[in-house]
Design a protein around this motif. Sequence first.
Motif, PDB file in Angstrom:
ATOM      1  N   UNK A  59       0.824  -1.200   0.000  1.00  0.00           N
ATOM      2  CA  UNK A  59       0.000   0.000   0.000  1.00  0.00           C
ATOM      3  C   UNK A  59       0.858   1.250   0.000  1.00  0.00           C
ATOM      4  N   UNK A  60       0.301   2.330  -0.517  1.00  0.00           N
ATOM      5  CA  UNK A  60       0.999   3.602  -0.523  1.00  0.00           C
ATOM      6  C   UNK A  60       0.817   4.266   0.828  1.00  0.00           C
ATOM      7  N   UNK A  61       1.898   4.788   1.393  1.00  0.00           N
ATOM      8  CA  UNK A  61       1.852   5.373   2.726  1.00  0.00           C
ATOM      9  C   UNK A  61       2.184   6.860   2.660  1.00  0.00           C
ATOM     10  N   UNK A  62       1.499   7.663   3.502  1.00  0.00           N
ATOM     11  CA  UNK A  62       1.772   9.091   3.532  1.00  0.00           C
ATOM     12  C   UNK A  62       2.945   9.444   4.417  1.00  0.00           C
ATOM     13  N   UNK A  63       3.370   8.532   5.278  1.00  0.00           N
ATOM     14  CA  UNK A  63       4.527   8.762   6.134  1.00  0.00           C
ATOM     15  C   UNK A  63       5.131   7.417   6.514  1.00  0.00           C
TER      16      UNK A  63
ATOM     17  N   UNK B   4       3.206   5.315   9.062  1.00  0.00           N
ATOM     18  CA  UNK B   4       1.837   4.902   8.748  1.00  0.00           C
ATOM     19  C   UNK B   4       1.753   3.384   8.831  1.00  0.00           C
ATOM     20  N   UNK B   5       0.566   2.853   9.111  1.00  0.00           N
ATOM     21  CA  UNK B   5       0.439   1.392   9.202  1.00  0.00           C
ATOM     22  C   UNK B   5       0.759   0.734   7.864  1.00  0.00           C
ATOM     23  N   UNK B   6       1.063  -0.546   7.911  1.00  0.00           N
ATOM     24  CA  UNK B   6       1.426  -1.272   6.699  1.00  0.00           C
ATOM     25  C   UNK B   6       0.233  -1.675   5.853  1.00  0.00           C
TER      26      UNK B   6
ATOM     27  N   UNK C 114      -1.231   7.964   7.047  1.00  0.00           N
ATOM     28  CA  UNK C 114      -2.255   7.221   6.322  1.00  0.00           C
ATOM     29  C   UNK C 114      -1.667   6.210   5.352  1.00  0.00           C
ATOM     30  N   UNK C 115      -2.418   5.135   5.140  1.00  0.00           N
ATOM     31  CA  UNK C 115      -2.083   4.109   4.162  1.00  0.00           C
ATOM     32  C   UNK C 115      -3.229   4.039   3.165  1.00  0.00           C
ATOM     33  N   UNK C 116      -2.897   3.937   1.885  1.00  0.00           N
ATOM     34  CA  UNK C 116      -3.917   3.914   0.838  1.00  0.00           C
ATOM     35  C   UNK C 116      -3.775   2.634   0.031  1.00  0.00           C
TER      36      UNK C 116
ATOM     37  N   UNK D 145      -6.571   3.920   5.510  1.00  0.00           N
ATOM     38  CA  UNK D 145      -6.461   3.596   6.928  1.00  0.00           C
ATOM     39  C   UNK D 145      -5.371   4.404   7.570  1.00  0.00           C
ATOM     40  N   UNK D 146      -5.222   4.266   8.880  1.00  0.00           N
ATOM     41  CA  UNK D 146      -4.182   4.973   9.603  1.00  0.00           C
ATOM     42  C   UNK D 146      -4.769   5.924  10.620  1.00  0.00           C
ATOM     43  N   UNK D 147      -4.028   7.006  10.899  1.00  0.00           N
ATOM     44  CA  UNK D 147      -4.481   7.972  11.895  1.00  0.00           C
ATOM     45  C   UNK D 147      -4.402   9.392  11.368  1.00  0.00           C
ATOM     46  N   UNK D 148      -5.292  10.232  11.871  1.00  0.00           N
ATOM     47  CA  UNK D 148      -5.286  11.669  11.623  1.00  0.00           C
ATOM     48  C   UNK D 148      -5.433  12.354  12.976  1.00  0.00           C
ATOM     49  N   UNK D 149      -4.985  13.611  13.099  1.00  0.00           N
ATOM     50  CA  UNK D 149      -4.987  14.250  14.401  1.00  0.00           C
ATOM     51  C   UNK D 149      -6.350  14.750  14.882  1.00  0.00           C
ATOM     52  N   UNK D 150      -7.306  14.936  13.969  1.00  0.00           N
ATOM     53  CA  UNK D 150      -8.604  15.473  14.403  1.00  0.00           C
ATOM     54  C   UNK D 150      -9.725  15.059  13.453  1.00  0.00           C
TER      55      UNK D 150
END
Length: 160
Positions: free
Chosen positions: A23-27, A30-32, A105-107, A117-122
Amino acid sequence: MNKLTPILLSGILLFGAAACSEGAKTSPDAPNSTTENTTSPPSAETVQKTQSDATSDIRKNQANSDIRAREQRNNVTGGDAIRADGDLQSEVRSKLEVNITKGALTVEAKDGIVTVGGTVPNQTDLAKIEPLAKEIKGVKEVNVTAVVAPAASASPSSNQ
């Protein structure tokens, strides 16, 4: 030589397909996968590094240029062409990376259905995911499994 060429080409294609299966990750933190449970938020230091990279003018210009170039290619083909999963995945990731700078995030994409999926701050950033992903041509449906998890504050160092 004629028998060796198809073998070499097959090997290259096989290697390329295996390399593109993640998956493509934003950082980096980010989860796998989009199905991985991510209840632990990234550290404040990691968020700061990721944010400074994502908000740098060079990175923003690069990502926006990439998105524009892909959209222009899609418009040349009529914009209704079936899009490759990897292309959708990468383009959605770029869009989210530029617009949700503090997320991890993971896409993943499959047949026009994008899962993030993943996390966002708000909650505001969580609500941005689906509309941003749907701006990309070829995205038919967006499943958001990301959760809100504010960045963990930096732990104070103990002096002894």
